[in-house]
Design an enzyme around this catalytic site. Structure first.
Site, PDB file in Angstrom:
ATOM      1  N   TYR A  56       0.680  -1.279   0.034  1.00 44.10           N
ATOM      2  CA  TYR A  56      -0.094   0.069   0.074  1.00 44.10           C
ATOM      3  C   TYR A  56       0.856   1.143  -0.120  1.00 44.10           C
ATOM      4  O   TYR A  56       1.581   1.810   1.031  1.00 44.10           O
ATOM      5  CB  TYR A  56      -0.874  -0.001   1.237  1.00 44.10           C
ATOM      6  CG  TYR A  56      -1.896  -1.109   1.562  1.00 44.10           C
ATOM      7  CD1 TYR A  56      -2.275  -1.966   0.221  1.00 44.10           C
ATOM      8  CD2 TYR A  56      -2.537  -1.458   2.622  1.00 44.10           C
ATOM      9  CE1 TYR A  56      -3.097  -3.137   0.547  1.00 44.10           C
ATOM     10  CE2 TYR A  56      -3.448  -2.503   2.681  1.00 44.10           C
ATOM     11  CZ  TYR A  56      -3.781  -3.410   1.458  1.00 44.10           C
ATOM     12  OH  TYR A  56      -4.493  -4.303   1.506  1.00 44.10           O
ATOM     13  N   PRO A 208     -15.579  -4.015   2.867  1.00 47.72           N
ATOM     14  CA  PRO A 208     -16.960  -4.155   3.433  1.00 47.72           C
ATOM     15  C   PRO A 208     -18.085  -3.184   2.929  1.00 47.72           C
ATOM     16  O   PRO A 208     -19.172  -3.707   3.062  1.00 47.72           O
ATOM     17  CB  PRO A 208     -16.834  -4.276   4.869  1.00 47.72           C
ATOM     18  CG  PRO A 208     -15.864  -3.300   4.967  1.00 47.72           C
ATOM     19  CD  PRO A 208     -14.789  -3.581   4.079  1.00 47.72           C
ATOM     20  N   LEU A 209     -17.500  -2.052   2.347  1.00 45.82           N
ATOM     21  CA  LEU A 209     -18.426  -1.115   2.058  1.00 45.82           C
ATOM     22  C   LEU A 209     -18.381  -1.029   0.322  1.00 45.82           C
ATOM     23  O   LEU A 209     -18.703   0.081  -0.137  1.00 45.82           O
ATOM     24  CB  LEU A 209     -18.101   0.496   2.550  1.00 45.82           C
ATOM     25  CG  LEU A 209     -18.256   0.229   3.987  1.00 45.82           C
ATOM     26  CD1 LEU A 209     -17.504   1.581   4.545  1.00 45.82           C
ATOM     27  CD2 LEU A 209     -19.663  -0.056   4.509  1.00 45.82           C
TER      28      LEU A 209
HETATM   29  N1  NAP Z   1      -6.500  -8.441   1.292  1.00 46.91           N
HETATM   30  C1  NAP Z   1      -6.579  -7.586   0.243  1.00 46.91           C
HETATM   31  O1  NAP Z   1      -6.313  -8.175  -0.701  1.00 46.91           O
HETATM   32  C2  NAP Z   1      -7.273  -6.465   0.455  1.00 46.91           C
HETATM   33  C3  NAP Z   1      -7.815  -5.607  -0.870  1.00 46.91           C
HETATM   34  C4  NAP Z   1      -8.583  -4.391  -0.697  1.00 46.91           C
HETATM   35  C5  NAP Z   1      -8.602  -3.806   0.848  1.00 46.91           C
HETATM   36  N2  NAP Z   1      -8.180  -4.463   1.713  1.00 46.91           N
HETATM   37  C6  NAP Z   1      -8.177  -4.003   3.186  1.00 46.91           C
HETATM   38  O2  NAP Z   1      -9.475  -3.583   3.421  1.00 46.91           O
HETATM   39  C7  NAP Z   1      -9.750  -2.281   4.004  1.00 46.91           C
HETATM   40  C8  NAP Z   1     -10.863  -1.982   3.514  1.00 46.91           C
HETATM   41  O3  NAP Z   1     -11.382  -2.183   2.097  1.00 46.91           O
HETATM   42  P1  NAP Z   1     -11.536  -0.853   1.113  1.00 46.91           P
HETATM   43  O4  NAP Z   1     -10.849   0.310   1.700  1.00 46.91           O
HETATM   44  O5  NAP Z   1     -10.949  -1.284  -0.187  1.00 46.91           O
HETATM   45  O6  NAP Z   1     -12.816  -0.518   0.898  1.00 46.91           O
HETATM   46  P2  NAP Z   1     -14.237  -0.181   1.901  1.00 46.91           P
HETATM   47  O7  NAP Z   1     -13.857  -0.244   3.317  1.00 46.91           O
HETATM   48  O8  NAP Z   1     -15.312  -0.941   1.306  1.00 46.91           O
HETATM   49  O9  NAP Z   1     -14.384   1.449   1.301  1.00 46.91           O
HETATM   50  C9  NAP Z   1     -13.533   2.360   1.617  1.00 46.91           C
HETATM   51  C10 NAP Z   1     -14.136   3.606   0.891  1.00 46.91           C
HETATM   52  O10 NAP Z   1     -15.358   3.912   1.570  1.00 46.91           O
HETATM   53  C11 NAP Z   1     -15.384   5.092   2.185  1.00 46.91           C
HETATM   54  N3  NAP Z   1     -16.422   5.176   3.506  1.00 46.91           N
HETATM   55  C12 NAP Z   1     -15.755   4.441   4.612  1.00 46.91           C
HETATM   56  N4  NAP Z   1     -16.857   4.635   5.502  1.00 46.91           N
HETATM   57  C13 NAP Z   1     -17.821   5.608   4.852  1.00 46.91           C
HETATM   58  C14 NAP Z   1     -18.872   5.685   5.426  1.00 46.91           C
HETATM   59  N5  NAP Z   1     -19.285   5.755   6.422  1.00 46.91           N
HETATM   60  N6  NAP Z   1     -19.658   6.594   4.412  1.00 46.91           N
HETATM   61  C15 NAP Z   1     -19.400   6.897   2.856  1.00 46.91           C
HETATM   62  N7  NAP Z   1     -18.221   6.503   2.652  1.00 46.91           N
HETATM   63  C16 NAP Z   1     -17.379   5.739   3.566  1.00 46.91           C
HETATM   64  C17 NAP Z   1     -14.073   5.624   2.228  1.00 46.91           C
HETATM   65  O11 NAP Z   1     -13.758   6.867   2.105  1.00 46.91           O
HETATM   66  P3  NAP Z   1     -12.510   7.825   2.479  1.00 46.91           P
HETATM   67  O12 NAP Z   1     -11.381   7.170   2.759  1.00 46.91           O
HETATM   68  O13 NAP Z   1     -12.572   8.881   1.489  1.00 46.91           O
HETATM   69  O14 NAP Z   1     -13.061   8.343   3.760  1.00 46.91           O
HETATM   70  C18 NAP Z   1     -13.291   4.723   1.214  1.00 46.91           C
HETATM   71  O15 NAP Z   1     -13.199   5.590   0.053  1.00 46.91           O
HETATM   72  C19 NAP Z   1      -8.527  -1.641   3.173  1.00 46.91           C
HETATM   73  O16 NAP Z   1      -8.055  -0.315   3.770  1.00 46.91           O
HETATM   74  C20 NAP Z   1      -7.180  -2.609   3.325  1.00 46.91           C
HETATM   75  O17 NAP Z   1      -6.403  -2.406   4.475  1.00 46.91           O
HETATM   76  C21 NAP Z   1      -7.438  -5.970   1.683  1.00 46.91           C
END
Ligand code: NAP
Length: 330
Positions: A56, A208-209
């Protein structure tokens, strides 16, 4: 903050963690001071499970967390559970990747992550993606050596099949499997979740979102040029329009209850099983606080049925990654 259990050692973690990836890459420009403030607020609220990876921001994300940890006293620092990952190798600036699972790479990557995090031990160390050319027993054997050397406390795997999980668990207990899981990504329900429950393996639900799509606050037209989601099939063309209709339905259900779509999506995940720990990502305190509040929600049977019907897998359009992102996903 309610807690859940991480792995066979019984380590307590907050019922939702904080995904830190977006603080360094993929979701548009970030500001380190804002990210540090969000991380600090997470700890204040009792969110003690922080998710990062070496890839990352090419080390930036681990260094950022290292900065946060450095400023904590040792008691507060030992209450934080840090999860990191190895295995995805990229050239700076490029999304394309290759996967390295060789034992020599596992050892070198761990040393580099420890340096950046400023830690002697990583609480949970995942293989981020599988390279099938390296037998899983050899790779997990190398990870188990890191545990014996005190460099890693528990080990995990990301985006693996049930069969790989079982093979790996035969070599060393697998404390956690991390895979994409949300209302619109249901693959883990075909055996992996049940296998985790059976083996005492925590299931960590990433994205998850739906990378913010499920929150109803983003669409592809509003994304900045460098945002990874611009190339995600679910955010493109007809697929985006079809998925937006599901998100509108989610918004209506959330409004009936007087919560946000994000909260309903997280409460649904928490309801699936006691061994599921979602790790929503955010750089903003306002979203973090909103997400944390979802931990106290209990959904009614009627809400659970309505969500299952709305997000029936055949209603979700588009692959969850562009082709280059599917490498190493089992
Ligand atoms: N193992 C893997 O291959 C893998 C792959 C992807 C991700 N991950 C991990 O999983 C974590 C979470 O996944 P993700 O970040 O991809 O996706 P996510 O948690 O589904 O979504 C993150 C996005 O949602 C926004 N957000 C969060 N809470 C919100 C709310 N209450 N209302 C409106 N928007 C909201 C954030 O905005 P802002 O940031 O703009 O505030 C960001 O743009 C990552 O940070 C990473 O650590 C792991």
């Amino acid at each position: 903050m309610k807690q859940r259990i991480l792995g066979q050692m019984g380590t307590p973690v907050s019922a939702i963690g904080l995904g830190c990836m977006g603080m360094s890459e993929f979701y548009g420009a970030s500001d380190d001071e804002q990210s540090i403030a969000t991380l600090a607020r997470a700890l204040e609220l009792g969110v003690n499970f922080l998710d990062t990876a070496d890839t990352y921001g090419f080390g930036h994300n681990e260094s950022l967390i290292g900065r946060l940890l450095k400023d904590l006293g040792s008691a507060r620092r030992s209450a934080v559970v840090i999860a990191s990952k190895f295995g995805i190798v990229r050239t700076p600036g490029a999304y394309e990747r290759r996967i390295d699972n060789s034992p020599a790479y596992v050892r070198a990557a761990c040393e580099a992550s420890l340096q950046r995090l400023g830690l002697e031990t990583i609480d949970l160390y995942y293989c981020h993606r599988r390279n099938p050319e390296v037998p899983i027993e050899d790779m997990v054997g190398a990870m188990a050596e890191l545990v014996r050397a005190g460099k890693v406390r528990q080990i995990g795997l990301s985006e693996v099949s049930e069969s790989s999980l079982r093979k790996a668990h035969g070599v060393h207990p697998i404390a956690a499997v991390q895979s994409e899981y949300s209302l619109w990504s249901r693959e883990p329900e075909h055996g992996l979740l049940a296998a985790c429950a059976e083996l005492g393996t925590t299931f960590v639900a990433y994205s998850p979102l739906g990378r913010a799509f499920l929150t109803g606050t983003v669409n592809s037209a509003a994304l900045a040029a460098g945002d990874f989601r611009k190339h995600n099939p679910r955010f493109s063309g007809e697929a985006e329009a079809a998925n937006a209709a599901l998100v509108a339905g989610l918004g209506a259900l959330a409004a009936e209850r007087g919560v946000s779509s994000a909260q309903l999506a997280l409460a649904w995940l928490l309801s699936r099983h006691a061994h599921v720990v979602p790790i929503p990502g955010t750089r903003q305190v306002k979203w973090l606080e909103q997400n944390v509040a979802a931990v106290g929600m209990t959904l009614t049977t009627a809400e659970l049925i309505a969500l299952d019907e709305l997000f029936a897998p055949d209603r979700v359009a588009g692959a969850r990654y562009p082709e280059a992102g599917m490498i190493g996903i089992e």
